[in-house]
Design a protein around this motif. Structure first.
Motif, PDB file in Angstrom:
ATOM      1  N   ASN A  63       1.787   5.627 -12.863  1.00 45.63           N
ATOM      2  CA  ASN A  63       2.236   5.546 -11.485  1.00 45.63           C
ATOM      3  C   ASN A  63       2.071   6.907 -10.824  1.00 45.63           C
ATOM      4  O   ASN A  63       2.811   7.841 -11.115  1.00 45.63           O
ATOM      5  CB  ASN A  63       3.697   5.100 -11.417  1.00 45.63           C
ATOM      6  N   ASP A  64       1.089   7.053  -9.963  1.00 46.24           N
ATOM      7  CA  ASP A  64       0.834   8.288  -9.245  1.00 46.24           C
ATOM      8  C   ASP A  64       1.220   8.092  -7.784  1.00 46.24           C
ATOM      9  O   ASP A  64       0.639   7.259  -7.078  1.00 46.24           O
ATOM     10  CB  ASP A  64      -0.645   8.669  -9.357  1.00 46.24           C
ATOM     11  N   PHE A  65       2.225   8.835  -7.340  1.00 43.90           N
ATOM     12  CA  PHE A  65       2.761   8.659  -5.994  1.00 43.90           C
ATOM     13  C   PHE A  65       1.680   8.885  -4.944  1.00 43.90           C
ATOM     14  O   PHE A  65       1.538   8.105  -3.991  1.00 43.90           O
ATOM     15  CB  PHE A  65       3.931   9.620  -5.795  1.00 43.90           C
ATOM     16  N   GLY A  66       0.899   9.946  -5.105  1.00 45.25           N
ATOM     17  CA  GLY A  66      -0.129  10.239  -4.116  1.00 45.25           C
ATOM     18  C   GLY A  66      -1.174   9.149  -4.021  1.00 45.25           C
ATOM     19  O   GLY A  66      -1.579   8.754  -2.917  1.00 45.25           O
ATOM     20  N   ALA A  67      -1.623   8.641  -5.170  1.00 45.40           N
ATOM     21  CA  ALA A  67      -2.627   7.580  -5.169  1.00 45.40           C
ATOM     22  C   ALA A  67      -2.069   6.304  -4.545  1.00 45.40           C
ATOM     23  O   ALA A  67      -2.752   5.624  -3.761  1.00 45.40           O
ATOM     24  CB  ALA A  67      -3.109   7.311  -6.594  1.00 45.40           C
ATOM     25  N   GLY A  74      -4.269   3.106   3.739  1.00 51.69           N
ATOM     26  CA  GLY A  74      -5.456   2.320   4.049  1.00 51.69           C
ATOM     27  C   GLY A  74      -5.150   0.858   4.280  1.00 51.69           C
ATOM     28  O   GLY A  74      -5.586   0.262   5.280  1.00 51.69           O
ATOM     29  N   THR A  75      -4.386   0.268   3.379  1.00 42.95           N
ATOM     30  CA  THR A  75      -4.091  -1.169   3.476  1.00 42.95           C
ATOM     31  C   THR A  75      -3.158  -1.463   4.641  1.00 42.95           C
ATOM     32  O   THR A  75      -3.340  -2.449   5.365  1.00 42.95           O
ATOM     33  CB  THR A  75      -3.479  -1.674   2.163  1.00 42.95           C
ATOM     34  N   ALA A  76      -2.145  -0.623   4.838  1.00 38.27           N
ATOM     35  CA  ALA A  76      -1.215  -0.833   5.948  1.00 38.27           C
ATOM     36  C   ALA A  76      -1.930  -0.729   7.286  1.00 38.27           C
ATOM     37  O   ALA A  76      -1.614  -1.465   8.235  1.00 38.27           O
ATOM     38  CB  ALA A  76      -0.079   0.176   5.871  1.00 38.27           C
ATOM     39  N   GLY A  77      -2.901   0.177   7.375  1.00 38.02           N
ATOM     40  CA  GLY A  77      -3.663   0.285   8.616  1.00 38.02           C
ATOM     41  C   GLY A  77      -4.444  -0.973   8.924  1.00 38.02           C
ATOM     42  O   GLY A  77      -4.448  -1.461  10.067  1.00 38.02           O
ATOM     43  N   GLU A  78      -5.115  -1.519   7.902  1.00 38.28           N
ATOM     44  CA  GLU A  78      -5.883  -2.744   8.102  1.00 38.28           C
ATOM     45  C   GLU A  78      -4.973  -3.919   8.472  1.00 38.28           C
ATOM     46  O   GLU A  78      -5.260  -4.680   9.408  1.00 38.28           O
ATOM     47  CB  GLU A  78      -6.672  -3.081   6.844  1.00 38.28           C
ATOM     48  N   LEU A  79      -3.883  -4.073   7.736  1.00 42.14           N
ATOM     49  CA  LEU A  79      -2.958  -5.174   8.015  1.00 42.14           C
ATOM     50  C   LEU A  79      -2.320  -5.018   9.387  1.00 42.14           C
ATOM     51  O   LEU A  79      -2.135  -6.000  10.116  1.00 42.14           O
ATOM     52  CB  LEU A  79      -1.862  -5.234   6.957  1.00 42.14           C
ATOM     53  N   GLY A  80      -1.974  -3.783   9.741  1.00 39.21           N
ATOM     54  CA  GLY A  80      -1.342  -3.551  11.032  1.00 39.21           C
ATOM     55  C   GLY A  80      -2.230  -3.951  12.195  1.00 39.21           C
ATOM     56  O   GLY A  80      -1.782  -4.592  13.149  1.00 39.21           O
ATOM     57  N   GLU A 166       4.833  -3.790   5.203  1.00 35.76           N
ATOM     58  CA  GLU A 166       5.473  -3.477   3.923  1.00 35.76           C
ATOM     59  C   GLU A 166       4.553  -3.831   2.756  1.00 35.76           C
ATOM     60  O   GLU A 166       4.101  -4.980   2.646  1.00 35.76           O
ATOM     61  CB  GLU A 166       6.794  -4.239   3.780  1.00 35.76           C
ATOM     62  N   LEU A 167       4.295  -2.842   1.917  1.00 36.88           N
ATOM     63  CA  LEU A 167       3.485  -3.029   0.709  1.00 36.88           C
ATOM     64  C   LEU A 167       4.362  -2.704  -0.495  1.00 36.88           C
ATOM     65  O   LEU A 167       4.243  -1.654  -1.128  1.00 36.88           O
ATOM     66  CB  LEU A 167       2.239  -2.155   0.763  1.00 36.88           C
ATOM     67  N   CYS A 168       5.258  -3.637  -0.783  1.00 34.09           N
ATOM     68  CA  CYS A 168       6.301  -3.400  -1.780  1.00 34.09           C
ATOM     69  C   CYS A 168       5.734  -3.211  -3.179  1.00 34.09           C
ATOM     70  O   CYS A 168       6.313  -2.475  -3.995  1.00 34.09           O
ATOM     71  CB  CYS A 168       7.281  -4.575  -1.775  1.00 34.09           C
ATOM     72  N   SER A 169       4.612  -3.847  -3.482  1.00 36.60           N
ATOM     73  CA  SER A 169       4.058  -3.767  -4.836  1.00 36.60           C
ATOM     74  C   SER A 169       3.672  -2.346  -5.212  1.00 36.60           C
ATOM     75  O   SER A 169       3.651  -1.989  -6.398  1.00 36.60           O
ATOM     76  CB  SER A 169       2.848  -4.691  -4.984  1.00 36.60           C
ATOM     77  N   LEU A 170       3.374  -1.509  -4.216  1.00 31.32           N
ATOM     78  CA  LEU A 170       2.950  -0.137  -4.499  1.00 31.32           C
ATOM     79  C   LEU A 170       4.112   0.749  -4.921  1.00 31.32           C
ATOM     80  O   LEU A 170       3.903   1.879  -5.374  1.00 31.32           O
ATOM     81  CB  LEU A 170       2.258   0.463  -3.279  1.00 31.32           C
ATOM     82  N   THR A 171       5.344   0.263  -4.773  1.00 33.01           N
ATOM     83  CA  THR A 171       6.520   1.048  -5.163  1.00 33.01           C
ATOM     84  C   THR A 171       7.004   0.698  -6.566  1.00 33.01           C
ATOM     85  O   THR A 171       7.909   1.362  -7.079  1.00 33.01           O
ATOM     86  CB  THR A 171       7.683   0.816  -4.181  1.00 33.01           C
ATOM     87  N   LEU A 172       6.428  -0.305  -7.182  1.00 29.41           N
ATOM     88  CA  LEU A 172       6.925  -0.771  -8.473  1.00 29.41           C
ATOM     89  C   LEU A 172       6.735   0.287  -9.558  1.00 29.41           C
ATOM     90  O   LEU A 172       5.701   0.952  -9.622  1.00 29.41           O
ATOM     91  CB  LEU A 172       6.204  -2.056  -8.878  1.00 29.41           C
ATOM     92  N   GLN A 173       7.730   0.426 -10.413  1.00 31.84           N
ATOM     93  CA  GLN A 173       7.697   1.361 -11.543  1.00 31.84           C
ATOM     94  C   GLN A 173       7.503   0.532 -12.818  1.00 31.84           C
ATOM     95  O   GLN A 173       8.473   0.041 -13.401  1.00 31.84           O
ATOM     96  CB  GLN A 173       8.999   2.157 -11.616  1.00 31.84           C
ATOM     97  N   PRO A 174       6.273   0.343 -13.290  1.00 33.23           N
ATOM     98  CA  PRO A 174       6.017  -0.596 -14.385  1.00 33.23           C
ATOM     99  C   PRO A 174       6.742  -0.276 -15.686  1.00 33.23           C
ATOM    100  O   PRO A 174       7.076  -1.185 -16.449  1.00 33.23           O
ATOM    101  CB  PRO A 174       4.497  -0.508 -14.579  1.00 33.23           C
TER     102      PRO A 174
END
Length: 353
Positions: A63-67, A74-80, A166-174
């Motif tokens: 899990n890399d916060f920056g990545a 990128g994804t939020a911009g497209e969805l927005g 909201e891109l909640c999946s990107l916050t998950l800590q596996p």
């Protein structure tokens, strides 16, 4: 009164049945973790499928916060952009006619903020007023609508846009096997919503098919700041989720809902359309029971949860769009938007068609 002209929901293209997401997360867990517990949680939350920002095979134990935040931007911009274009098309309004854009998110960091990044791409004016909101969590959609209403009450000739991404999946800590993280991994999905509203002096006010905003109320519960939110560190966002939340909803939130409605000579049984944030089946069950409502009262919220998961601030917009698409309630029908967020806070918005 503020009139909702249109509401829309959009999603990333990667959609998976809950069972596939469960199996993927089980592979990421530490060897000593209880995979059966994860499977029980995933099977119990009422989610059938979810959209994800990335293909499922691109999630992993590292899990890399920056990545993750780069993917968010990128994804939020497209969805927005898609959400804004969709809601404007539904209302037959040109982007340059929007006077205010408000954005809410809690699943990524953006400076410039999301609405600034997409303004030119979506065709918004360079002088559009902007209000970015961060930290309201799942309450952001309802709070955003309330703030839109405040603006349009003071500037009744304006048109205002609310964007929730909201891109909640990107916050998950596996690798985190805490109950809070396992619940988050079972519940949350990715998506965006947009809502377009106009003030009572706008030329389109009388033509809108959506409800009018009658009133709104916010309520903070002192001493509950540690029950819901993020623990933020080098790992990114880690879920904080207190097990006391259902009890708080039963003991306090239900009474606040009843008091808010009573101030408008209404009872819970008078509400025709409940737009309740689907924080999870237990929260919905507890609130319905405390308000003496039938299980079917929160049907739109349960359907939203089943089809898309908990979308954080975008969920109430998804619920409202589902109600509108099914056929708007009859003129005069009463609606109540209810959402909860960090604080711990409750946001209420009274609507009338």
């Amino acid at each position: 009164m503020t009139r909702v002209m249109a509401v829309s929901s959009v999603f990333p293209p990667h959609r998976y049945p809950q069972c596939e997401i469960t199996a993927a997360l089980a592979r990421f867990m530490p060897s000593q973790a209880d995979a059966a517990r994860l499977q029980r949680l995933h099977a119990s939350v009422g989610v059938e499928a979810r959209h994800l920002a990335l293909p499922l095979d691109r999630y992993g134990p590292a899990n890399d916060f920056g990545a993750a935040n780069a993917v968010f931007l990128g994804t939020a911009g497209e969805l927005g952009v898609r959400a804004v274009e969709s809601v404007l098309a539904s209302a037959a309004m040109a982007a340059h006619e929007v006077d205010l854009v408000m954005s809410t998110t809690v699943t990524g960091l953006a400076t410039p903020s999301l609405e600034a990044r997409l303004a030119a791409r979506a065709g918004l004016r360079p002088d559009v007023k902007r209000v970015p909101l961060f930290g309201l969590g799942c309450a952001g959609g309802a709070a955003g609508l309330a703030h839109l209403h405040d603006h349009l009450t003071g500037r009744p000739d304006h048109a205002a846009l609310l964007l929730s991404t909201e891109l909640c999946s990107l916050t998950l800590q596996p690798a985190d096997t805490s109950t809070a993280n396992l619940v988050a991994g079972a519940l949350f999905g990715d998506g965006a919503g947009a809502l377009l509203a106009v003030g009572r002096g706008h030329p389109l006010h009388r033509t809108g098919p959506g409800p009018s905003v009658v009133a709104a109320r916010s309520h903070l519960y002192p001493g509950t700041e540690g029950l819901l939110g993020w623990d933020i560190g080098h790992w990114g966002f880690r879920m904080v989720l207190g097990r006391e939340l259902p009890d708080l909803v039963r003991l306090h939130v239900a009474g606040d809902v009843e008091g808010f409605l009573a101030g408008h000579d209404l009872k819970p049984s008078d509400v025709d359309a409940w737009i309740v944030h689907p924080g999870g089946p237990k929260i919905l069950d507890v609130l319905a029971d405390a308000l003496s409502l039938p299980g079917s009262a929160f049907g739109p919220s349960r359907r939203s949860l089943a089809s898309a998961g908990n979308l954080s601030s975008a969920s109430v917009l998804h619920v409202l769009s589902g109600i509108q698409e099914a056929g708007p309630p009859a003129p005069g029908a009463v609606g109540l938007m209810v959402a909860f967020g960090p604080g711990f806070a409750c946001e209420l918005v009274l609507l009338r068609w």
